[in-house]
Write a protein that holds these residues in place. Structure first.
Motif, mmCIF file in Angstrom:
data_model
loop_
_atom_site.group_PDB
_atom_site.id
_atom_site.type_symbol
_atom_site.label_atom_id
_atom_site.label_comp_id
_atom_site.label_asym_id
_atom_site.label_seq_id
_atom_site.Cartn_x
_atom_site.Cartn_y
_atom_site.Cartn_z
ATOM 1 N N ARG A 34 -0.121 -1.294 -5.525
ATOM 2 C CA ARG A 34 0.110 0.103 -5.132
ATOM 3 C C ARG A 34 0.682 0.175 -3.725
ATOM 4 O O ARG A 34 1.612 0.959 -3.463
ATOM 5 C CB ARG A 34 -1.192 0.894 -5.225
ATOM 6 C CG ARG A 34 -1.052 2.342 -4.779
ATOM 7 C CD ARG A 34 -2.363 3.107 -4.931
ATOM 8 N NE ARG A 34 -2.237 4.471 -4.453
ATOM 9 C CZ ARG A 34 -2.434 4.856 -3.192
ATOM 10 N NH1 ARG A 34 -2.809 3.953 -2.278
ATOM 11 N NH2 ARG A 34 -2.279 6.113 -2.835
ATOM 12 N N ASP A 35 0.139 -0.615 -2.808
ATOM 13 C CA ASP A 35 0.632 -0.602 -1.424
ATOM 14 C C ASP A 35 2.120 -0.930 -1.370
ATOM 15 O O ASP A 35 2.885 -0.310 -0.620
ATOM 16 C CB ASP A 35 -0.153 -1.603 -0.576
ATOM 17 C CG ASP A 35 -1.569 -1.138 -0.271
ATOM 18 O OD1 ASP A 35 -1.847 0.058 -0.448
ATOM 19 O OD2 ASP A 35 -2.393 -1.984 0.126
ATOM 20 N N GLU A 52 -8.841 9.251 -6.474
ATOM 21 C CA GLU A 52 -8.002 9.591 -5.323
ATOM 22 C C GLU A 52 -6.547 9.165 -5.509
ATOM 23 O O GLU A 52 -5.645 9.721 -4.870
ATOM 24 C CB GLU A 52 -8.568 8.946 -4.053
ATOM 25 C CG GLU A 52 -8.666 7.432 -4.102
ATOM 26 C CD GLU A 52 -9.205 6.850 -2.808
ATOM 27 O OE1 GLU A 52 -8.823 7.354 -1.728
ATOM 28 O OE2 GLU A 52 -10.004 5.901 -2.874
ATOM 29 N N TRP A 53 -6.314 8.184 -6.377
ATOM 30 C CA TRP A 53 -4.943 7.719 -6.621
ATOM 31 C C TRP A 53 -4.358 8.274 -7.910
ATOM 32 O O TRP A 53 -3.184 8.056 -8.193
ATOM 33 C CB TRP A 53 -4.903 6.190 -6.697
ATOM 34 C CG TRP A 53 -5.256 5.510 -5.415
ATOM 35 C CD1 TRP A 53 -5.269 6.055 -4.166
ATOM 36 C CD2 TRP A 53 -5.666 4.143 -5.266
ATOM 37 N NE1 TRP A 53 -5.657 5.124 -3.239
ATOM 38 C CE2 TRP A 53 -5.896 3.937 -3.899
ATOM 39 C CE3 TRP A 53 -5.844 3.086 -6.151
ATOM 40 C CZ2 TRP A 53 -6.301 2.696 -3.382
ATOM 41 C CZ3 TRP A 53 -6.245 1.860 -5.655
ATOM 42 C CH2 TRP A 53 -6.471 1.668 -4.275
ATOM 43 N N LEU A 66 4.447 1.905 -2.998
ATOM 44 C CA LEU A 66 4.611 3.110 -2.185
ATOM 45 C C LEU A 66 5.825 3.018 -1.269
ATOM 46 O O LEU A 66 6.361 4.044 -0.833
ATOM 47 C CB LEU A 66 3.344 3.367 -1.363
ATOM 48 C CG LEU A 66 2.148 3.904 -2.159
ATOM 49 C CD1 LEU A 66 0.890 3.921 -1.295
ATOM 50 C CD2 LEU A 66 2.443 5.304 -2.701
ATOM 51 N N THR A 107 1.703 7.050 -9.280
ATOM 52 C CA THR A 107 0.540 7.663 -9.908
ATOM 53 C C THR A 107 -0.231 6.577 -10.637
ATOM 54 O O THR A 107 0.334 5.866 -11.478
ATOM 55 C CB THR A 107 0.938 8.763 -10.906
ATOM 56 O OG1 THR A 107 1.646 9.798 -10.222
ATOM 57 C CG2 THR A 107 -0.296 9.361 -11.580
ATOM 58 N N VAL A 108 -1.494 6.448 -10.319
ATOM 59 C CA VAL A 108 -2.336 5.436 -10.953
ATOM 60 C C VAL A 108 -3.085 6.060 -12.126
ATOM 61 O O VAL A 108 -3.748 7.092 -11.969
ATOM 62 C CB VAL A 108 -3.338 4.836 -9.948
ATOM 63 C CG1 VAL A 108 -4.299 3.879 -10.656
ATOM 64 C CG2 VAL A 108 -2.603 4.119 -8.825
ATOM 65 N N ALA A 139 -4.675 -2.578 -6.134
ATOM 66 C CA ALA A 139 -4.552 -2.009 -4.786
ATOM 67 C C ALA A 139 -3.378 -2.626 -4.029
ATOM 68 O O ALA A 139 -2.610 -1.923 -3.362
ATOM 69 C CB ALA A 139 -5.849 -2.214 -4.014
#
Length: 283
Positions: free
Chosen positions: A23-24, A58-59, A27, A33-34, A20
């Motif tokens: 990913r932040d 969702e990711w 971005l 894309t996870v 997480a």
């Protein structure tokens, strides 16, 4: 130039705190894309499955398999061109040549490299407590930021023309650690112990049948510790064993280790082996 597109995975599972945080940060660099394991897959290396499952998230997607499965699916099963595969942040360090072969985090990056896409693997450690367990008690933002800053600069140059994988180990409890280019250290050993099942406190996960003897394999990742110790004891006692420039020394010194790796197993040349083959052919 369009924004880069990153395929993000890990080995701690798609709900991992380290993923997480990474990913932040990603971005801010481009599209993400996870495709990550549905559950914890630590220590599986580059293990691949013949069959797996996919569930929407969702990711991106949760895959019922290994990190290497996730990368294989993401790079070949999605109608997307990815610029870089990013794996992490792992909940604990991944350093040393032996550990890199076992790590699911690094295994995902290596799978990407063999499929022709450069990769970055990032793992987090704590200067005092060493392993970041339980992960919810640690902040992975610094390792994620360091990895993404490094990635941004590498994408602006031709680093990935010659480097297949960057393996990064960064502290989560230092605001601005020194980065050091490192090589993977080869220090590793195993101690074998024969036991009776009644003498073992651990849940070994299987039944020992009559006539079988229980064998315990104790990994020695450090010369003074068997298995995993948290915190790592007596760091100063082993510091000088590892030369400056090795990934282990960088971690012991609280630095962010950056190890550039190649995916193919590089061939070596040995004249005595040449002579043996020539002699065998001449028989």
């Amino acid at each position: 130039m369009s924004d880069p597109h990153f395929l993000l995975t890990n080995d701690d599972g798609i709900d991992g705190d380290g993923l997480a945080a990474l990913r932040d940060e990603l971005l801010d660099l481009g599209d993400v894309t996870v495709v990550a394991p549905a559950d914890n897959q630590s220590g599986v290396g580059r293990k691949r499955s013949k069959y797996t499952t996919r569930r929407e998230h969702e990711w991106g997607y949760a895959i019922g398999g290994t990190p290497a499965d996730c990368v294989a699916y993401g790079l070949r099963g999605l109608d997307t061109e990815f610029d870089v595969v990013v794996s992490g942040c792992n909940h604990g360090p991944n350093m040393g040549a032996y550990v890199l072969g076992r790590s699911g985090t690094v295994g995902a990056a290596m799978e990407a490299a063999f499929l022709g896409t450069p990769a970055l693997a990032v793992s987090a450690y704590h200067n005092v407590e060493f392993f970041t367990h339980p992960p919810e008690e640690y902040d992975f933002s610094t390792p994620a930021r360091i990895a993404c800053d490094l990635l941004a600069d590498c994408l602006a140059t031709d680093v990935f023309d010659r480097v297949d994988v960057l393996n990064v180990n960064a502290p989560c409890d230092a605001a601005d650690p020194l980065l050091r280019i490192t090589h993977t250290d080869g220090d590793f050993d195993v101690r074998v112990e024969h036991s009776h099942p009644d003498e073992v406190d651990d849940d070994i996960g299987f039944e020992v049948s009559d006539g079988e003897e229980l064998v315990r394999l104790w990994d020695k990742f450090w010369p003074h510790v068997e298995g995993y110790a948290n915190p790592l004891p007596d760091v100063d006692a082993v510091r000088e064993r590892y030369p400056v420039g090795s990934d282990r020394r960088a971690v012991l010194d609280g630095e962010a280790s950056v190890s550039p790796l190649s995916a193919p197993r590089e061939p070596t040349h040995h004249e005595k082996l040449d002579a043996i083959v020539e002699q065998m052919n001449a028989r």
